[in-house]
Scaffold this motif. Structure first.
Motif, PDB file in Angstrom:
ATOM      1  N   THR A 110       0.850  -1.181   0.000  1.00  0.00           N
ATOM      2  CA  THR A 110       0.000   0.000   0.000  1.00  0.00           C
ATOM      3  C   THR A 110       0.890   1.236   0.000  1.00  0.00           C
ATOM      4  OG1 THR A 110      -1.738  -1.158   1.221  1.00  0.00           O
ATOM      5  CG2 THR A 110      -1.820   1.236   1.214  1.00  0.00           C
ATOM      6  N   TYR A 111       0.637   2.135  -0.966  1.00  0.00           N
ATOM      7  CA  TYR A 111       1.434   3.354  -1.111  1.00  0.00           C
ATOM      8  C   TYR A 111       0.567   4.552  -0.758  1.00  0.00           C
ATOM      9  CZ  TYR A 111       4.495   0.246  -3.746  1.00  0.00           C
ATOM     10  OH  TYR A 111       5.304  -0.791  -4.113  1.00  0.00           O
ATOM     11  N   GLN A 112       1.218   5.595  -0.279  1.00  0.00           N
ATOM     12  CA  GLN A 112       0.495   6.795   0.138  1.00  0.00           C
ATOM     13  C   GLN A 112       1.088   8.019  -0.536  1.00  0.00           C
ATOM     14  OE1 GLN A 112      -0.957   7.431   4.270  1.00  0.00           O
ATOM     15  NE2 GLN A 112       0.478   9.142   4.295  1.00  0.00           N
ATOM     16  N   SER A 113       0.203   8.815  -1.104  1.00  0.00           N
ATOM     17  CA  SER A 113       0.594  10.081  -1.716  1.00  0.00           C
ATOM     18  C   SER A 113       0.103  11.223  -0.844  1.00  0.00           C
ATOM     19  CB  SER A 113       0.010  10.181  -3.128  1.00  0.00           C
ATOM     20  OG  SER A 113       0.359  11.407  -3.720  1.00  0.00           O
ATOM     21  N   PHE A 153       1.080   5.134  -8.570  1.00  0.00           N
ATOM     22  CA  PHE A 153       0.727   6.113  -9.598  1.00  0.00           C
ATOM     23  C   PHE A 153      -0.755   6.476  -9.525  1.00  0.00           C
ATOM     24  CE2 PHE A 153       4.322   3.613 -11.160  1.00  0.00           C
ATOM     25  CZ  PHE A 153       5.244   4.630 -11.391  1.00  0.00           C
ATOM     26  N   LYS A 154      -1.585   5.495  -9.207  1.00  0.00           N
ATOM     27  CA  LYS A 154      -3.012   5.787  -9.067  1.00  0.00           C
ATOM     28  C   LYS A 154      -3.259   6.640  -7.830  1.00  0.00           C
ATOM     29  CE  LYS A 154      -7.596   3.707  -8.959  1.00  0.00           C
ATOM     30  NZ  LYS A 154      -8.376   2.453  -8.985  1.00  0.00           N
ATOM     31  N   ALA A 155      -2.520   6.363  -6.735  1.00  0.00           N
ATOM     32  CA  ALA A 155      -2.684   7.169  -5.519  1.00  0.00           C
ATOM     33  C   ALA A 155      -2.369   8.625  -5.809  1.00  0.00           C
ATOM     34  CB  ALA A 155      -1.785   6.626  -4.413  1.00  0.00           C
ATOM     35  N   ARG A 156      -1.280   8.886  -6.575  1.00  0.00           N
ATOM     36  CA  ARG A 156      -0.936  10.273  -6.903  1.00  0.00           C
ATOM     37  C   ARG A 156      -1.965  10.888  -7.844  1.00  0.00           C
ATOM     38  NH1 ARG A 156       4.506  11.677 -10.162  1.00  0.00           N
ATOM     39  NH2 ARG A 156       3.366  10.416 -11.690  1.00  0.00           N
ATOM     40  N   ALA A 157      -2.436  10.112  -8.828  1.00  0.00           N
ATOM     41  CA  ALA A 157      -3.415  10.645  -9.776  1.00  0.00           C
ATOM     42  C   ALA A 157      -4.725  11.003  -9.070  1.00  0.00           C
ATOM     43  CB  ALA A 157      -3.666   9.624 -10.885  1.00  0.00           C
ATOM     44  N   ILE A 211       4.708  11.031  -5.110  1.00  0.00           N
ATOM     45  CA  ILE A 211       4.672   9.605  -5.414  1.00  0.00           C
ATOM     46  C   ILE A 211       5.672   8.898  -4.511  1.00  0.00           C
ATOM     47  CG2 ILE A 211       6.351   9.823  -7.286  1.00  0.00           C
ATOM     48  CD1 ILE A 211       4.825   7.536  -8.686  1.00  0.00           C
ATOM     49  N   SER A 212       5.226   7.828  -3.876  1.00  0.00           N
ATOM     50  CA  SER A 212       6.058   7.137  -2.900  1.00  0.00           C
ATOM     51  C   SER A 212       6.561   5.830  -3.501  1.00  0.00           C
ATOM     52  CB  SER A 212       5.258   6.850  -1.626  1.00  0.00           C
ATOM     53  OG  SER A 212       6.012   6.063  -0.734  1.00  0.00           O
ATOM     54  N   THR A 230       8.295   3.777  -1.588  1.00  0.00           N
ATOM     55  CA  THR A 230       8.331   2.849  -0.452  1.00  0.00           C
ATOM     56  C   THR A 230       6.917   2.665   0.078  1.00  0.00           C
ATOM     57  OG1 THR A 230      10.529   3.633   0.147  1.00  0.00           O
ATOM     58  CG2 THR A 230       9.315   2.386   1.812  1.00  0.00           C
ATOM     59  N   PRO A 231       6.427   1.431   0.149  1.00  0.00           N
ATOM     60  CA  PRO A 231       5.061   1.217   0.649  1.00  0.00           C
ATOM     61  C   PRO A 231       4.969   1.511   2.144  1.00  0.00           C
ATOM     62  CG  PRO A 231       6.167  -0.904   0.326  1.00  0.00           C
ATOM     63  CD  PRO A 231       7.084   0.155  -0.221  1.00  0.00           C
ATOM     64  N   ILE A 232       3.804   1.992   2.555  1.00  0.00           N
ATOM     65  CA  ILE A 232       3.585   2.239   3.984  1.00  0.00           C
ATOM     66  C   ILE A 232       3.133   0.979   4.707  1.00  0.00           C
ATOM     67  CG2 ILE A 232       3.041   4.656   3.600  1.00  0.00           C
ATOM     68  CD1 ILE A 232       0.079   3.920   3.893  1.00  0.00           C
ATOM     69  N   SER A 233       2.639   0.018   3.940  1.00  0.00           N
ATOM     70  CA  SER A 233       2.256  -1.267   4.524  1.00  0.00           C
ATOM     71  C   SER A 233       2.322  -2.332   3.423  1.00  0.00           C
ATOM     72  CB  SER A 233       0.841  -1.211   5.123  1.00  0.00           C
ATOM     73  OG  SER A 233      -0.126  -1.084   4.099  1.00  0.00           O
ATOM     74  N   PRO A 234       2.618  -3.571   3.760  1.00  0.00           N
ATOM     75  CA  PRO A 234       2.900  -4.041   5.128  1.00  0.00           C
ATOM     76  C   PRO A 234       4.296  -3.657   5.587  1.00  0.00           C
ATOM     77  CG  PRO A 234       3.164  -5.850   3.583  1.00  0.00           C
ATOM     78  CD  PRO A 234       2.665  -4.685   2.771  1.00  0.00           C
ATOM     79  N   ASN A 235       4.430  -3.397   6.872  1.00  0.00           N
ATOM     80  CA  ASN A 235       5.718  -3.079   7.471  1.00  0.00           C
ATOM     81  C   ASN A 235       6.482  -4.384   7.684  1.00  0.00           C
ATOM     82  OD1 ASN A 235       7.893  -2.299   9.107  1.00  0.00           O
ATOM     83  ND2 ASN A 235       6.696  -0.628  10.006  1.00  0.00           N
TER      84      ASN A 235
END
Length: 771
Positions: A54-57, A236-240, A476-477, A479-484
């Protein structure tokens, strides 16, 4: 021997950790411990492996507020609005109303998914084709539609166990009631995906997706800055999506910057309408309640209901009395007693009363006729016939009247039941009515408060002009925020250690077996020695002959040496070998101790006193029809029962046939004489006794012995067996007891053991140490 019967088993209330026991538990359960560690860490690995990244923008927005309404005398209102404006804007950003403005973007409405060998991934802007829907009215929302390219210009669309169609790129294709056009993506490169499918999201699903993954929070209250974040499995979708939200928010804000308070006024107006509707519902409820219950005063209705129940009870009582009186009257008529009770006469119809009176009169006339005429005369019989007809008519009428009364009684009972039910509902109705009255008053007060607030915002609406700036665009990240991963692996490692700790602790607490010599030292009884476990297989001969250089054989020699410290005055020894239960190695020790003594040029005989359980010794061949039991009943001489072993000076006497009274046989003088004769013939007499924890035969033999060798088996004998030994010594006043710990595991590389012949490639034959 002295003071050996002074037994002491006292221990401190809080015993320290028994590290020998802990080592045994770790050694015996290391596979389970390793398995727990592997399973838990494997679960942690699988969680990481089968959980999508899971990525976070993130983006930052600044809100500037200009206030020009101080001259209206509402400074406090404006200042409060300035303080709380961030919270208001966050609510707007996260509201379904605002997010619904970005639902028309086809990039978000349609998701192209690649089916991988492990996980499915969304191919945002990188799918094999772009999709355009020509008709929004279809039934294929939120359903996977599988895509497969047939040729460079054609493709196939299908639904699991459903419709299927083929079409060409750039042309409209129909799948059921769905019309769409697919354009080929020439930049698409196929990977190791198994299949592809796309999903057309409905507005509700897409809106829930946006709300679920969107987070808006204040960054700095003094600077009026906000941080907006959006999460997705595709960076990329998170940023869009976040860029679309930011741009939509700026557009939305620009349109509403002069209408902020108008929106609040509109919200207040809508809220007032809602409250008006609710108040109207309560008013309709009060009206319906009054019409339904025919009252608006529940206390008065309750009183009337109680009075009605009392009236019905009185009527039921009166009706029941009439029925009883009618039954009595019917019985009287059957007995030709035509007198009407005064209590029922008023309840009877006038015609029925006259008929009964006429019956009374006719009956009197009949009685008078008896005095003047014969009963067989026509006049008398005519009178009797007239009475019977009138009596039948009267009974029929009375029965019908009684049936009517019973029906009336049932009606009254039903009426009472209905009234009682109504009475039972009054408290709930009263509670509901009172609660609705309270809510109505609260809504009335709330309505007035909102009306006042609406007036204040109408005054101040022209004094606030918000302006917004994007301080940091959507990032745009990589590094994923999860899973840690580190946290999950760390939790797995910690949990494996914790579970293993509790697992070992439970095993430690549950283990009540003797597993170390130190535990036998609590009993003040001499320890003759220990016999380690072995890896050798048992053979048909004596173990000390087959493996003379083994650690077990050497241990038996040490025991033989230690026996010299227990010399009896006569120089002859009767050695009784016993244990608490079977399986502790008593018979094995007896046989091989006899072999070791015989190897030292001593005449030894082994006597099996366990007449309750037949034994099979691979060392000895004997006749099962003769033995100790037949010797004690003087059926055979003991010389006739001797069996030879592999050693010339080592003999064996079997237990013989099972007698019905083995304990009594050992109490007779014949047993003492038998032992005395053996002592006169042999240097050592070894008595293999039954387990003393099960029967008392062994204790009788132990009293006849010079030395009593009590066997415990490591990791088999329970700690309570030590108490059993203490009890036997205390009760029987035995002073010639010594102990032996059998099958002791070899811990590591013990000094000297490398000299002996122990083949590690041979498995442990545990039945060696069982009786």
């Amino acid at each position: 021997m002295e003071s050996t019967n002074n037994i002491s088993s006292s221990s401190s209330p809080a015993e320290a950790i028994d590290f020998d026991k802990l080592k045994v538990i770790l050694k015996n359960n290391w596979i389970w411990i390793a398995l727990i560690f592997i399973v838990i860490n494997s679960v942690a690995y699988l969680i990481i492996r089968y959980t999508k990244n899971t990525y976070q923008s993130n983006s930052e927005i600044k809100l500037d507020i200009k206030s020009e309404a101080s001259e209206f005398g509402i400074k406090t209102i404006v200042e409060d609005q300035n303080v709380n404006i961030l919270a208001g804007e966050i609510e707007i950003i996260q509201s379904r109303l605002f997010l619904s403005t970005i639902l028309d973007n086809p990039e978000f409405q349609i998701s192209f998914i690649s089916v991988g060998r492990v996980l499915d991934d969304e191919m945002f802007r990188s799918g094999p084709a772009s999709i355009k829907i020509n008709d929004e009215k279809h039934s294929y929302y939120n359903i996977p539609i599988f895509f497969k390219e047939v040729t460079e210009k054609s493709f196939r669309l299908s639904i699991n166990e459903g419709a299927e169609t083929e079409g060409n790129y750039g042309e409209e294709v129909r799948l059921g009631d769905l019309k769409l056009v697919l354009q080929k993506n020439n930049l698409f490169k196929k990977g190791d995906e198994v299949a592809y499918y796309f999903i057309i999201h409905s507005d509700d699903v897409l809106l829930d997706y946006l709300i679920r993954n969107l987070v808006a929070e204040p960054l700095n209250y003094n600077a009026n800055t906000l941080r907006i974040s959006f999460k997705d499995h595709n960076p990329f979708k998170a940023r869009a999506v976040l860029n679309k939200i930011d741009s939509a928010y700026l557009s939305f804000s620009n349109q509403q910057k002069n209408l902020a308070n108008t929106q609040k006024i509109g919200w207040l107006t809508n809220e007032l309408r809602v409250i008006e509707k609710r108040m109207e519902d309560y008013e309709n409820y009060f009206e319906s309640f009054t019409l339904e219950n025919k009252t608006y005063n529940l206390d008065e209705s309750l009183k009337e209901t109680v009075e009605a129940i009392n009236r019905v009870d009185s009527q039921r009582y009166e009706m029941a009395r009439k029925i009883r009186e009618s039954d009595r009257l019917l019985n009287s008529l059957n007995d030709n007693n035509f007198t009407i009770p005064i209590s029922i006469r008023s309840a009877l119809p006038e015609g029925l009363s006259k008929d009964i009176d006429q019956l009374t009169r006719l009956n009197l006339e009949q009685e008078k006729l008896k005095l003047s005429v014969n009963e067989i005369t026509y006049t008398y019989r005519s009178k009797e016939k007239e009475i019977e007809l009138l009596k039948s008519k009267t009974q029929e009428q009375l029965s019908e009247l009684r049936s009517d009364w019973k029906k009336r009684l049932e009606e009254l009972s039903n009426t009472k039941t209905r009234l009682e039910k109504s009475f039972a509902l009054f408290p709930n109705k009263h509670t509901e009515y009172s609660k609705n009255q309270r809510f109505y008053k609260l809504y009335e007060q709330f309505y007035l408060t909102l009306m006042q607030s609406k007036s204040e915002f109408e005054i101040a609406q022209a004094g606030t002009i918000p302006e917004f700036k994007i301080l940091s665009p959507a990032s745009i990240s990589a590094t994923p925020i999860s899973p840690n991963r580190l946290m999950i692996l760390g939790i797995g490692a910690v949990m494996s250690f914790i579970i293993n700790f509790f697992f070992i602790g439970l095993l430690y607490l549950a283990n009540n077996k003797i597993n170390a010599v130190s535990q036998l030292n609590k009993v003040q009884v001499p320890l003759l020695g220990t016999i380690p476990t072995t890896r050798h297989k048992i053979s048909s001969g004596l173990y000390v002959l087959d493996y003379p250089k083994s650690v077990v054989s050497e241990a038996l020699r040490s025991i033989r040496t230690n026996l010299d410290f227990f010399n009896s005055p006569s120089g002859q020894k009767v050695i009784a070998i016993s244990s608490t239960v079977s399986g502790e190695g008593k018979s094995f020790v007896a046989m091989n101790l006899g072999g070791v003594l015989a190897l030292s040029k001593k005449k030894v005989i082994l006597v099996d006193l366990d007449m309750r359980k037949k034994k099979e010794h691979p060392v000895v061949t004997y006749d099962s029809t003769r033995g100790v039991s037949t010797v004690l009943i003087k059926k055979h001489n003991w010389q006739d029962c001797i069996s030879a072993t592999q050693l010339d000076n080592f003999h064996y006497i079997a237990a013989g046939p099972q007698p019905p009274n083995p304990s009594e046989l050992l109490l007779h003088e014949e047993f003492s004489d038998f032992i005395s004769e053996l002592k006169n013939t042999y240097d050592y007499v070894i008595l293999d006794t039954p387990p003393v924890g099960l029967v008392t035969d062994g204790i009788m033999a132990m009293k006849k012995a010079d030395i009593c060798l009590y066997i415990f088996r490591a990791n088999y004998s329970k700690r309570e067996f030590i108490s059993n030994l203490q009890r036997i010594i205390a009760i029987n006043k035995l002073s010639n007891i010594t102990t032996l710990l059998n099958a002791v595991p070899i811990q590591g590389k013990t000094y000297g053991y490398g000299y002996y012949e122990e083949k590690k490639n041979e498995f442990t034959f545990k039945s060696l140490f069982r009786a």
